[in-house]
Scaffold this motif. Structure first.
Motif, PDB file in Angstrom:
ATOM      1  N   ARG A  92      -2.603   0.194  -1.278  1.00 44.65           N
ATOM      2  CA  ARG A  92      -2.234   0.626  -3.144  1.00 44.65           C
ATOM      3  C   ARG A  92      -3.438   0.708  -3.588  1.00 44.65           C
ATOM      4  NH1 ARG A  92       1.647   4.351  -2.878  1.00 44.65           N
ATOM      5  NH2 ARG A  92       3.279   3.676  -1.243  1.00 44.65           N
ATOM      6  N   GLY A  97      -7.159   4.821  -1.327  1.00 46.90           N
ATOM      7  CA  GLY A  97      -6.574   6.823  -1.625  1.00 46.90           C
ATOM      8  C   GLY A  97      -7.507   7.757  -1.677  1.00 46.90           C
ATOM      9  N   ALA A 101      -7.777  10.030   1.100  1.00 40.87           N
ATOM     10  CA  ALA A 101      -8.066  12.224   0.951  1.00 40.87           C
ATOM     11  C   ALA A 101      -9.015  12.758   1.552  1.00 40.87           C
ATOM     12  CB  ALA A 101      -8.691  12.160  -0.837  1.00 40.87           C
TER      13      ALA A 101
HETATM   14  O1   DC Z   1      -0.023  10.230  -2.785  1.00 40.26           O
HETATM   15  P1   DC Z   1      -1.572   9.720  -3.050  1.00 40.26           P
HETATM   16  O2   DC Z   1      -1.843   9.335  -4.240  1.00 40.26           O
HETATM   17  O3   DC Z   1      -0.723   7.878  -1.502  1.00 40.26           O
HETATM   18  O4   DC Z   1      -2.643   9.892  -2.133  1.00 40.26           O
HETATM   19  C1   DC Z   1      -3.588   9.593  -1.496  1.00 40.26           C
HETATM   20  C2   DC Z   1      -3.912  10.366  -0.549  1.00 40.26           C
HETATM   21  O5   DC Z   1      -3.495  10.400   0.950  1.00 40.26           O
HETATM   22  C3   DC Z   1      -4.629  11.967  -0.925  1.00 40.26           C
HETATM   23  O6   DC Z   1      -5.547  12.043  -2.576  1.00 40.26           O
HETATM   24  C4   DC Z   1      -4.864  12.609  -0.133  1.00 40.26           C
HETATM   25  C5   DC Z   1      -3.747  12.605   1.154  1.00 40.26           C
HETATM   26  N1   DC Z   1      -2.834  13.110   1.238  1.00 40.26           N
HETATM   27  C6   DC Z   1      -2.463  14.213   1.626  1.00 40.26           C
HETATM   28  O7   DC Z   1      -3.425  14.878   1.541  1.00 40.26           O
HETATM   29  N2   DC Z   1      -1.575  14.796   1.905  1.00 40.26           N
HETATM   30  C7   DC Z   1      -0.368  14.829   1.763  1.00 40.26           C
HETATM   31  N3   DC Z   1       0.792  15.126   1.945  1.00 40.26           N
HETATM   32  C8   DC Z   1       0.152  13.396   0.890  1.00 40.26           C
HETATM   33  C9   DC Z   1      -1.130  12.340   1.037  1.00 40.26           C
END
Ligand code: DC
Length: 227
Positions: A92, A97, A101
């Motif tokens: 987390r 994060g 991404a």
């Molecule tokens: O929802 P989150 O902040 O926990 O997701 C972290 C990153 O994971 C988000 O910035 C982009 C990637 N992600 C993605 O590309 N596709 C998804 N379905 C979920 C998350």
């Protein structure tokens, strides 16, 4: 079973919009498992490391495919398992994060996770939250939502959430991180963040979680979203 025949709720939207809380609450009311797909990207990022995005495609595919995801339980207490172990709070942090991404921009990673997500969606009804649930992973989901909120509101919420967990967070830094993550999520070449054409768009800026939940439940019950 064909995913078209399964009841699936998709909840997509940018960072800090309240997706995870709403997905959990909605799953609790419906009695369905919920799938936090951001947690899958974060787990991969943590297990494979910061440089994974630069690995040769075949190596990256093999590393992703070697990890297996499962859901345990349903409703608010659904747990995500990776290789049989519960995915915990270590994923987390903002750093994880950001790495998630970056990994999310790799087509091969998205492809592996899409297959894993569809396998989970074929096993039971599901509330699936992420960035591309309604557009790419479950385009024929029965109920689709896209949550949005002003970036300043999202930053303030994320900041409060981190502070409540005892983590250090200052608003200006979190706001800059949210802007950067929006940039990555909305502008990647594969499966960028955007609403599915048949998603109900809900602005959560000036609504409480309970108010948004009521909007989602009403739409699910009346069938006024998705396929
Ligand atoms: O929802 P989150 O902040 O926990 O997701 C972290 C990153 O994971 C988000 O910035 C982009 C990637 N992600 C993605 O590309 N596709 C998804 N379905 C979920 C998350």
């Amino acid at each position: 079973m064909n995913q078209e025949t399964l009841p699936i709720v998709t909840l997509d939207g940018p960072a800090g919009v309240g997706k995870s809380t709403l997905a959990r609450r909605l799953a609790g009311v419906l009695g369905w498992p919920y799938l936090d797909t951001g947690a899958m990207f974060r787990t991969l990022a943590l297990r494979l490391g910061a440089d994974a995005a630069a690995l040769p495609e075949a190596v990256l595919r093999a590393r992703c495919a070697a990890l297996s995801f499962a859901l345990c339980g349903c409703g608010e207490t659904t747990r995500l398992l990776c290789d049989g172990a519960e995915v915990g709070e270590e994923i987390r942090t903002e750093q994880v994060g950001h790495m998630a991404a970056q990994l999310g921009a790799c087509p091969v990673v998205r492809d592996c996770l899409k297959q894993a997500q569809r396998r989970l969606g074929a096993q039971s009804p599901l509330v699936a939250e992420g960035r591309d649930m309604g557009t790419e992973v479950f385009p024929v989901a029965r109920y689709k939502f896209f949550l949005d909120a002003d970036p300043e509101v999202r930053a303030a919420r994320r900041c409060a959430e981190l502070q409540a967990k005892g983590m250090q967070a200052d608003l200006a830094t979190v706001a800059a991180q949210i802007r950067e993550r929006d940039q990555l999520d909305r502008n990647r070449a594969v499966a960028p963040l955007r609403p599915a054409p048949d998603a109900l768009i809900v602005d959560t800026s000036s609504r409480s979680i309970d108010e948004v939940l009521a909007v989602l439940l009403h739409a699910v019950k009346s069938g006024s979203t998705g396929k």
